[in-house]
Scaffold this motif. Structure first.
Motif, PDB file in Angstrom:
ATOM      1  N   ALA A  60       0.830  -1.206   0.000  1.00 54.37           N
ATOM      2  CA  ALA A  60       0.000   0.000   0.000  1.00 54.37           C
ATOM      3  C   ALA A  60       0.864   1.255   0.000  1.00 54.37           C
ATOM      4  CB  ALA A  60      -0.917  -0.010   1.232  1.00 54.37           C
ATOM      5  N   GLY A  61       0.531   2.186  -0.864  1.00 57.33           N
ATOM      6  CA  GLY A  61       1.234   3.461  -0.894  1.00 57.33           C
ATOM      7  C   GLY A  61       2.517   3.467  -1.686  1.00 57.33           C
ATOM      8  N   SER A  62       2.937   2.310  -2.246  1.00 55.66           N
ATOM      9  CA  SER A  62       4.193   2.272  -2.992  1.00 55.66           C
ATOM     10  C   SER A  62       4.095   1.259  -4.123  1.00 55.66           C
ATOM     11  CB  SER A  62       5.362   1.911  -2.082  1.00 55.66           C
ATOM     12  OG  SER A  62       6.566   1.778  -2.840  1.00 55.66           O
ATOM     13  N   PHE A  63       4.092   1.767  -5.361  1.00 56.22           N
ATOM     14  CA  PHE A  63       4.088   0.866  -6.516  1.00 56.22           C
ATOM     15  C   PHE A  63       5.443   0.203  -6.700  1.00 56.22           C
ATOM     16  CE2 PHE A  63       4.842   0.152 -11.069  1.00 56.22           C
ATOM     17  CZ  PHE A  63       3.793  -0.705 -11.358  1.00 56.22           C
ATOM     18  N   GLN A  64       6.525   0.873  -6.299  1.00 57.60           N
ATOM     19  CA  GLN A  64       7.874   0.372  -6.551  1.00 57.60           C
ATOM     20  C   GLN A  64       8.306  -0.706  -5.553  1.00 57.60           C
ATOM     21  OE1 GLN A  64       9.747   1.038  -9.190  1.00 57.60           O
ATOM     22  NE2 GLN A  64       8.107   2.336  -9.980  1.00 57.60           N
ATOM     23  N   ALA A  65       7.806  -0.659  -4.324  1.00 52.95           N
ATOM     24  CA  ALA A  65       8.226  -1.637  -3.312  1.00 52.95           C
ATOM     25  C   ALA A  65       7.838  -3.050  -3.739  1.00 52.95           C
ATOM     26  CB  ALA A  65       7.585  -1.310  -1.967  1.00 52.95           C
ATOM     27  N   GLY A  66       8.844  -3.907  -3.843  1.00 62.31           N
ATOM     28  CA  GLY A  66       8.614  -5.292  -4.198  1.00 62.31           C
ATOM     29  C   GLY A  66       8.284  -5.533  -5.651  1.00 62.31           C
ATOM     30  N   ARG A  67       8.277  -4.497  -6.470  1.00 61.64           N
ATOM     31  CA  ARG A  67       7.954  -4.641  -7.885  1.00 61.64           C
ATOM     32  C   ARG A  67       9.062  -5.397  -8.615  1.00 61.64           C
ATOM     33  NH1 ARG A  67      11.356  -3.401 -11.047  1.00 61.64           N
ATOM     34  NH2 ARG A  67      11.559  -1.221 -10.448  1.00 61.64           N
ATOM     35  N   ALA A  68       8.679  -6.272  -9.518  1.00 62.61           N
ATOM     36  CA  ALA A  68       9.656  -6.986 -10.347  1.00 62.61           C
ATOM     37  C   ALA A  68       9.162  -6.986 -11.790  1.00 62.61           C
ATOM     38  CB  ALA A  68       9.850  -8.412  -9.864  1.00 62.61           C
ATOM     39  N   TYR A  69      10.106  -6.931 -12.712  1.00 58.93           N
ATOM     40  CA  TYR A  69       9.729  -7.084 -14.105  1.00 58.93           C
ATOM     41  C   TYR A  69      10.749  -7.969 -14.801  1.00 58.93           C
ATOM     42  CZ  TYR A  69      13.140  -3.349 -15.135  1.00 58.93           C
ATOM     43  OH  TYR A  69      14.278  -2.596 -15.221  1.00 58.93           O
ATOM     44  N   THR A  82      18.550 -16.352 -27.818  1.00 54.22           N
ATOM     45  CA  THR A  82      17.678 -15.951 -26.719  1.00 54.22           C
ATOM     46  C   THR A  82      18.374 -14.924 -25.837  1.00 54.22           C
ATOM     47  OG1 THR A  82      16.662 -18.146 -26.680  1.00 54.22           O
ATOM     48  CG2 THR A  82      16.340 -16.770 -24.748  1.00 54.22           C
ATOM     49  N   ALA A  83      17.616 -13.912 -25.389  1.00 57.90           N
ATOM     50  CA  ALA A  83      18.110 -12.921 -24.435  1.00 57.90           C
ATOM     51  C   ALA A  83      16.979 -12.566 -23.485  1.00 57.90           C
ATOM     52  CB  ALA A  83      18.617 -11.676 -25.152  1.00 57.90           C
ATOM     53  N   ALA A  84      17.318 -12.315 -22.196  1.00 55.98           N
ATOM     54  CA  ALA A  84      16.284 -11.996 -21.212  1.00 55.98           C
ATOM     55  C   ALA A  84      16.874 -11.188 -20.073  1.00 55.98           C
ATOM     56  CB  ALA A  84      15.645 -13.274 -20.667  1.00 55.98           C
ATOM     57  N   ILE A  85      15.991 -10.456 -19.366  1.00 51.43           N
ATOM     58  CA  ILE A  85      16.384  -9.676 -18.199  1.00 51.43           C
ATOM     59  C   ILE A  85      15.408  -9.940 -17.060  1.00 51.43           C
ATOM     60  CG2 ILE A  85      17.435  -7.860 -19.594  1.00 51.43           C
ATOM     61  CD1 ILE A  85      14.920  -6.144 -18.941  1.00 51.43           C
ATOM     62  N   TYR A  86      15.871  -9.668 -15.848  1.00 52.12           N
ATOM     63  CA  TYR A  86      15.014  -9.705 -14.662  1.00 52.12           C
ATOM     64  C   TYR A  86      15.481  -8.590 -13.741  1.00 52.12           C
ATOM     65  CZ  TYR A  86      12.349 -11.456 -10.669  1.00 52.12           C
ATOM     66  OH  TYR A  86      11.461 -11.573  -9.634  1.00 52.12           O
ATOM     67  N   ASP A  87      14.537  -7.880 -13.132  1.00 54.52           N
ATOM     68  CA  ASP A  87      14.897  -6.794 -12.217  1.00 54.52           C
ATOM     69  C   ASP A  87      13.817  -6.689 -11.147  1.00 54.52           C
ATOM     70  OD1 ASP A  87      14.907  -3.884 -11.217  1.00 54.52           O
ATOM     71  OD2 ASP A  87      16.770  -4.008 -12.348  1.00 54.52           O
ATOM     72  N   SER A  88      14.228  -6.687  -9.883  1.00 59.02           N
ATOM     73  CA  SER A  88      13.244  -6.609  -8.798  1.00 59.02           C
ATOM     74  C   SER A  88      13.722  -5.682  -7.696  1.00 59.02           C
ATOM     75  CB  SER A  88      12.968  -8.005  -8.227  1.00 59.02           C
ATOM     76  OG  SER A  88      14.151  -8.606  -7.743  1.00 59.02           O
ATOM     77  N   ASN A  89      12.746  -5.113  -6.988  1.00 58.91           N
ATOM     78  CA  ASN A  89      13.010  -4.213  -5.866  1.00 58.91           C
ATOM     79  C   ASN A  89      12.745  -4.925  -4.539  1.00 58.91           C
ATOM     80  OD1 ASN A  89      13.606  -2.065  -7.553  1.00 58.91           O
ATOM     81  ND2 ASN A  89      11.498  -1.312  -7.582  1.00 58.91           N
ATOM     82  N   PRO A  90      13.372  -4.485  -3.469  1.00 59.89           N
ATOM     83  CA  PRO A  90      13.071  -5.051  -2.142  1.00 59.89           C
ATOM     84  C   PRO A  90      11.735  -4.543  -1.618  1.00 59.89           C
ATOM     85  CG  PRO A  90      14.630  -3.243  -1.931  1.00 59.89           C
ATOM     86  CD  PRO A  90      14.430  -3.461  -3.405  1.00 59.89           C
ATOM     87  N   GLY A  91      11.236  -5.181  -0.566  1.00 61.70           N
ATOM     88  CA  GLY A  91      10.068  -4.678   0.134  1.00 61.70           C
ATOM     89  C   GLY A  91       8.746  -5.283  -0.258  1.00 61.70           C
ATOM     90  N   SER A  92       8.730  -6.433  -0.921  1.00 60.60           N
ATOM     91  CA  SER A  92       7.470  -7.056  -1.317  1.00 60.60           C
ATOM     92  C   SER A  92       6.654  -7.461  -0.094  1.00 60.60           C
ATOM     93  CB  SER A  92       7.739  -8.293  -2.179  1.00 60.60           C
ATOM     94  OG  SER A  92       6.542  -8.979  -2.462  1.00 60.60           O
ATOM     95  N   ALA A  93       5.337  -7.322  -0.219  1.00 60.95           N
ATOM     96  CA  ALA A  93       4.452  -7.754   0.858  1.00 60.95           C
ATOM     97  C   ALA A  93       4.259  -9.271   0.861  1.00 60.95           C
ATOM     98  CB  ALA A  93       3.087  -7.070   0.711  1.00 60.95           C
ATOM     99  N   THR A  94       4.706  -9.939  -0.203  1.00 61.14           N
ATOM    100  CA  THR A  94       4.565 -11.386  -0.320  1.00 61.14           C
ATOM    101  C   THR A  94       5.712 -12.090   0.389  1.00 61.14           C
ATOM    102  OG1 THR A  94       3.449 -11.169  -2.453  1.00 61.14           O
ATOM    103  CG2 THR A  94       4.379 -13.323  -1.918  1.00 61.14           C
TER     104      THR A  94
END
Length: 360
Positions: A192-201, A215-227
């Protein structure tokens, strides 16, 4: 990624057999129960003592998933007409020796739990699912993502289950455009209140031209997920992979470069390659070598080499034998088995396993 192979590589993570229900007033639908049981006897001449970070001695053990994960699940689909199709999957990892959970994020349906809608315009999938980054890593592994001696152990050693069992995810997969296909995923942190916290793409592109696949791929994630899951699946990390494979028919060659970067924790480049040889319709041989190095400190490096053989006793049952050696230097503690030897002490460690796998 062609004969049936028992859950080999990523294409068989969703093997299904046995229709339980098929009916519908206006559209055809089906629900299928499926699964796989895999266990092996593992020998290692060294183990890592987590208290001392030194050799804890040799070990012989009965472990789960020596070749591929043990699991069961339900999957289904419904033809909606006009080229549209709805589908779902609920999949749980299981530990054959103990009857508990394994090869998942630790929850009941901790491997996959998603619904999807696909058409000629592509597919949209929502729920717990595999990331495009993982799919690319699996496709580039000459050991078909074996849980012993392959990319699976390196992946789990670096970032646990993150990007494998991705929660709160929405993924779009494009149709094939003259050999080019893309995937894009957004995983929400649900804070709640933060789209970036815990977001991964995550995203990937693959291009096939005849027998060549790039084949090429990326992964990027932020800390703080509620899960929060029993096995960490929201580690904040950056992942990058690029590679190619070439299919000669009975022989497939693969090579890749993968980077795992966890801020203030680790930064590993993995240079990998190997060969898969379909010796007979029933016998497959494969081998791989992976060099792991820390670009921030060249004293930290590992070399992991492995070979394997899988023999199909039937369309549902196979036996396998594998051997691996890992040599660690500096702060690297790379292991060679997702279950039983995920981390190894300094110096050389040797492992051998033999197992049986049955799918239903």
């Amino acid at each position: 990624m062609t004969p049936v192979r028992h859950n080999r590589g990523f294409r068989t993570l969703s093997v299904a057999a046995g229709v339980l229900f098929a009916n519908g007033a206006h559209a055809q639908s089906s629900v299928t129960l499926y699964g796989a049981l895999d266990q092996d006897i593992l020998y290692t001449n060294k183990t890592l003592n987590p208290a001392t970070m030194k050799n804890g001695g040799s070990q012989v053990s009965l472990v789960n998933g020596g070749w591929q994960p043990s699991r069961f699940g339900l999957t289904g689909s419904e033809d909606l007409g006009d080229g549209f199709n709805a589908s779902f999957k609920l999949e749980s990892g299981i530990n054959v020796p103990t009857g508990g959970f394994n090869d998942s994020n630790g929850n009941f349906f901790g491997r996959q739990a998603w619904i999807a809608l696909d058409s000629r315009y592509g597919e949209i999938k929502t729920g717990l699912q595999f990331s495009p980054f993982l799919i690319a890593v699996v496709a580039l592994d000459p050991r078909e993502f074996s849980f012993f001696g392959g990319s699976a152990a390196i992946y789990a050693h670096n970032v646990a289950a993150t990007g494998i069992f991705t929660p709160n995810a929405i993924t779009y997969s494009s149709p094939d455009f003259a050999g080019l296909r893309g995937r894009a995923m957004l995983s929400l942190g649900n804070v709640a209140g933060s789209f970036q916290a815990g977001r991964a793409y995550s995203g990937s592109l693959e291009y096939s031209l005849g027998f060549l696949l790039i084949t090429a791929a990326i992964y990027d994630s932020n800390p703080g997920s509620a899960t929060v899951t029993p096995i960490p699946s929201t580690v904040a990390f950056e992942g990058r992979v690029i590679g190619a494979s070439y299919n000669f028919g009975s022989v497939i060659l693969k090579a890749s470069l993968t980077n795992y970067k966890v801020k203030s924790a680790l930064n590993n480049n993995v240079y990998g390659g190997g060969i898969e040889y379909r010796a007979t319709p029933a016998l497959t041989l494969n081998s791989a070598i992976n060099y792991i190095t820390d670009p921030d400190n060249r004293n930290n490096h590992s070399l992991l080499a492995s070979i394997g053989a899988q023999y199909d006793l039937s369309k549902r049952t196979l036996v396998y034998a594998q051997a691996a050696i890992v040599n660690n230097h500096g702060a690297e503690t790379t292991g060679f088995s997702v279950t039983g030897e995920l981390s190894a002490p300094a110096g050389s460690t040797v492992g051998i396993n033999m197992g049986l796998r049955h799918v239903f």
